[in-house]
Write a protein that holds these residues in place. Structure first.
Motif, mmCIF file in Angstrom:
data_model
loop_
_atom_site.group_PDB
_atom_site.id
_atom_site.type_symbol
_atom_site.label_atom_id
_atom_site.label_comp_id
_atom_site.label_asym_id
_atom_site.label_seq_id
_atom_site.Cartn_x
_atom_site.Cartn_y
_atom_site.Cartn_z
ATOM 1 N N LEU A 1 -78.951 -44.805 -2.291
ATOM 2 C CA LEU A 1 -80.089 -44.054 -1.759
ATOM 3 C C LEU A 1 -80.521 -42.942 -2.711
ATOM 4 C CD1 LEU A 1 -78.961 -43.823 1.967
ATOM 5 C CD2 LEU A 1 -80.959 -45.065 1.107
ATOM 6 N N LEU A 2 -79.534 -42.208 -3.272
ATOM 7 C CA LEU A 2 -79.879 -41.165 -4.234
ATOM 8 C C LEU A 2 -80.619 -41.743 -5.428
ATOM 9 C CD1 LEU A 2 -76.667 -38.940 -4.320
ATOM 10 C CD2 LEU A 2 -78.922 -38.285 -3.465
ATOM 11 N N MET A 3 -80.197 -42.912 -5.884
ATOM 12 C CA MET A 3 -80.829 -43.503 -7.048
ATOM 13 C C MET A 3 -82.268 -43.914 -6.762
ATOM 14 S SD MET A 3 -80.857 -44.072 -10.157
ATOM 15 C CE MET A 3 -79.186 -43.864 -10.741
ATOM 16 N N VAL A 4 -82.550 -44.361 -5.553
ATOM 17 C CA VAL A 4 -83.947 -44.651 -5.202
ATOM 18 C C VAL A 4 -84.795 -43.410 -5.406
ATOM 19 C CG1 VAL A 4 -85.532 -45.226 -3.324
ATOM 20 C CG2 VAL A 4 -83.409 -46.515 -3.586
ATOM 21 N N GLY A 5 -84.316 -42.270 -4.881
ATOM 22 C CA GLY A 5 -85.062 -41.029 -5.055
ATOM 23 C C GLY A 5 -85.201 -40.633 -6.509
ATOM 24 N N GLY A 6 -84.125 -40.795 -7.288
ATOM 25 C CA GLY A 6 -84.185 -40.458 -8.707
ATOM 26 C C GLY A 6 -85.169 -41.317 -9.470
ATOM 27 N N ILE A 7 -85.183 -42.602 -9.166
ATOM 28 C CA ILE A 7 -86.110 -43.517 -9.838
ATOM 29 C C ILE A 7 -87.556 -43.159 -9.511
ATOM 30 C CG2 ILE A 7 -86.954 -45.901 -9.783
ATOM 31 C CD1 ILE A 7 -83.992 -46.766 -9.609
ATOM 32 N N LEU A 8 -87.833 -42.899 -8.234
ATOM 33 C CA LEU A 8 -89.212 -42.577 -7.857
ATOM 34 C C LEU A 8 -89.646 -41.241 -8.457
ATOM 35 C CD1 LEU A 8 -89.281 -43.826 -4.162
ATOM 36 C CD2 LEU A 8 -90.005 -45.013 -6.243
ATOM 37 N N ALA A 9 -88.717 -40.265 -8.550
ATOM 38 C CA ALA A 9 -89.038 -39.001 -9.217
ATOM 39 C C ALA A 9 -89.367 -39.244 -10.687
ATOM 40 C CB ALA A 9 -87.871 -38.024 -9.085
ATOM 41 N N ALA A 10 -88.593 -40.118 -11.343
ATOM 42 C CA ALA A 10 -88.858 -40.434 -12.743
ATOM 43 C C ALA A 10 -90.198 -41.144 -12.912
ATOM 44 C CB ALA A 10 -87.723 -41.283 -13.313
ATOM 45 N N CYS A 11 -90.573 -41.961 -11.916
ATOM 46 C CA CYS A 11 -91.882 -42.618 -11.967
ATOM 47 C C CYS A 11 -93.006 -41.586 -11.923
ATOM 48 C CB CYS A 11 -92.026 -43.598 -10.805
ATOM 49 S SG CYS A 11 -91.089 -45.128 -10.973
ATOM 50 N N LEU A 12 -92.867 -40.575 -11.074
ATOM 51 C CA LEU A 12 -93.893 -39.532 -10.994
ATOM 52 C C LEU A 12 -93.943 -38.725 -12.293
ATOM 53 C CD1 LEU A 12 -93.365 -38.283 -7.343
ATOM 54 C CD2 LEU A 12 -95.286 -39.618 -8.228
ATOM 55 N N TYR A 13 -92.774 -38.442 -12.874
ATOM 56 C CA TYR A 13 -92.726 -37.724 -14.156
ATOM 57 C C TYR A 13 -93.425 -38.540 -15.234
ATOM 58 C CZ TYR A 13 -90.772 -35.570 -18.360
ATOM 59 O OH TYR A 13 -90.617 -34.965 -19.583
ATOM 60 N N ARG A 14 -93.161 -39.846 -15.274
ATOM 61 C CA ARG A 14 -93.809 -40.695 -16.287
ATOM 62 C C ARG A 14 -95.316 -40.754 -16.071
ATOM 63 N NH1 ARG A 14 -91.933 -46.753 -16.358
ATOM 64 N NH2 ARG A 14 -93.172 -46.713 -14.445
ATOM 65 N N GLN A 15 -95.735 -40.730 -14.801
ATOM 66 C CA GLN A 15 -97.166 -40.753 -14.516
ATOM 67 C C GLN A 15 -97.852 -39.521 -15.106
ATOM 68 O OE1 GLN A 15 -98.356 -40.471 -10.283
ATOM 69 N NE2 GLN A 15 -99.512 -42.347 -10.626
ATOM 70 N N ARG A 16 -97.157 -38.372 -15.082
ATOM 71 C CA ARG A 16 -97.724 -37.133 -15.629
ATOM 72 C C ARG A 16 -97.630 -37.067 -17.148
ATOM 73 N NH1 ARG A 16 -94.276 -34.541 -12.167
ATOM 74 N NH2 ARG A 16 -93.358 -33.402 -13.922
#
Length: 419
Positions: free
Chosen positions: A183-198
């Motif tokens: 579950l933590l990794m799901v959150g980490g991956i989605l946070a990294a996706c938002l960072y990459r989007q920026r």
């Protein structure tokens, strides 16, 4: 996010491609959630047998996958690649060029030996999000230890606070390290996706079973720092307030959450024990904590006069949180709320027929999680996926074509090293 046309349309993560190099539980649980939300998850398996859970308990028959595998691998496509050959590694590299995310749960050092480490793969795909789930993380004195939920529960203190006072150490009935890390990794991956989007930049994301359990030890760490004493097991009781625990009734057990003054007085009234509300032993929350065992005995003496269902109804009518303690047959087969929320689903499987799986636990109004694919047969989508990447990966960048290496030629790495 890649600009591929995605057949899953408006799903929340449609257009994301995940290369799933994981097996067993923590990693597959993470990637299954991403798949439920619409990501194209491509499960890369060893052609010698694939994910270990394919051959775990609950097998459906000779030569068939186990129900344990079904529990963690719906909505994915399976590709068989032998990463210990040049061709298998070249195919993986081509696949990574088309991907947004790579997830693995190898022990530290294995990815480097296989040529699937972050430095290698991010050179092929600079925007890559590279997620690593392990037992203890990539650094520190425990990094090379095998990652098992039971071991992590013991080493993080979780087992020291689980069970009844004075009893033997007990692990949590659910694999909290495995599932928590997923579950933590799901959150980490989605946070990294938002960072990459920026920023346009990918990154490495890491968590472990060990860190997941320690992160969940919020009450236990608080108690230790506040008192200087290591927390002890309390059975079902809460270490911060009460009564907040399981209690015996005439025909079973219920749980009650009278964890503030208003609810405490409501509980006393619902049970016809108004005199306890004025008893100095139970006047405040701290008093009730100091006399927890005495209080539980008095409450159970009264609860023994009727059945669980009757008491739950009475407590809820009085505004006191309460519920029965059910077994999994009662939950999965009989509970009306499970049915209403769609938490048990059925899928058609080409070998096992109609199979039951747990439904997605997330509700998104505009882009709901869905069940689109049965848990894949081993290598079921190998040709399909390889055809896709050969259409999209630049031919000049393919490792075998660039170097002239022969398909199937063994990769150069020390003998006997296993992932």
């Amino acid at each position: 996010m890649n600009d591929r046309t995605d057949p899953d349309g408006d799903a929340a993560l449609a257009g994301l491609r995940v290369v799933d190099l994981t097996q067993v539980m923590a990693g597959p649980y993470c990637t299954m959630i991403l798949a439920d939300l619409g990501a194209d998850v491509i499960k890369v398996e060893n052609p010698g047998g694939g994910d270990q859970t394919r051959h775990s308990w609950g097998e459906t028959g000779e030569g068939r996958d186990s129900t344990a595998f079904f529990a963690l691998n719906r909505n994915k496509r399976s590709v068989c690649l032998d990463l210990k050959t040049e061709q298998g590694l070249a195919d993986l590299h081509d696949l990574v060029r088309t991907a947004d995310i790579v997830v693995h749960n190898w022990r530290p050092g294995v990815a480097e030996r296989l040529g699937a480490d972050y430095e290698t793969l991010s050179a092929l795909n600079p925007g890559l999000i590279y997620a690593s789930v392990s037992g203890f993380g990539s650094s520190g004195p425990y990094a090379q230890r095998p990652g098992y939920d039971l071991i992590a529960q013991g080493m993080t203190g979780a087992m020291s606070v689980t069970g009844e006072p004075g009893g033997r150490p007990v692990k949590n009935g659910l694999p909290v390290g495995d599932l928590g890390a997923g579950l933590l990794m799901v959150g980490g991956i989605l946070a990294a996706c938002l960072y990459r989007q920026r920023t346009g930049r990918g990154q490495c994301v890491e968590t472990s079973l060990y860190e997941a359990i320690i992160a969940m030890s919020v009450w236990e760490s608080t108690e230790y720092w506040a008192t200087g004493e290591p927390p002890a097991p309390l059975g079902s009781a809460n270490r911060m307030s009460g009564p907040y625990q399981a209690l015996r009734t005439r025909d079973g057990h219920l749980t009650v959450g009278a964890n503030n003054q208003r609810l405490w007085h409501g509980l006393c009234g619902a049970l016809g024990l108004e005199h306890l509300a004025g008893d100095p032993r139970f006047a405040t929350n701290m008093d009730r904590m100091d006399h927890r065992d005495e209080l539980a005995a008095l409450l159970e003496e009264r609860l023994a006069d009727d059945d669980t269902a009757a008491w739950v109804d009475a407590l809820l009518a009085a505004g006191v949180p309460a519920g029965p303690i059910l077994d999994y047959a009662q939950v999965l087969d009989e509970d009306p709320h499970v049915k209403a929320r769609g938490l048990v689903r059925e899928m058609d499987h080409p070998v096992a027929g109609r199979v039951k799986v747990l439904g997605p636990p997330l509700t998104l109004g505009a882009s709901p999680a869905t069940l689109r694919r049965h848990p894949p047969l081993i290598g079921e989508h190998t040709e399909e996926v390889l055809a896709e990447i050969r259409r999209t990966a630049p031919r000049a960048e393919r490792r075998g074509e660039r170097s002239g290496e022969r398909p199937g030629e063994p990769a150069r790495r020390p003998d006997g090293e296993e992932a």
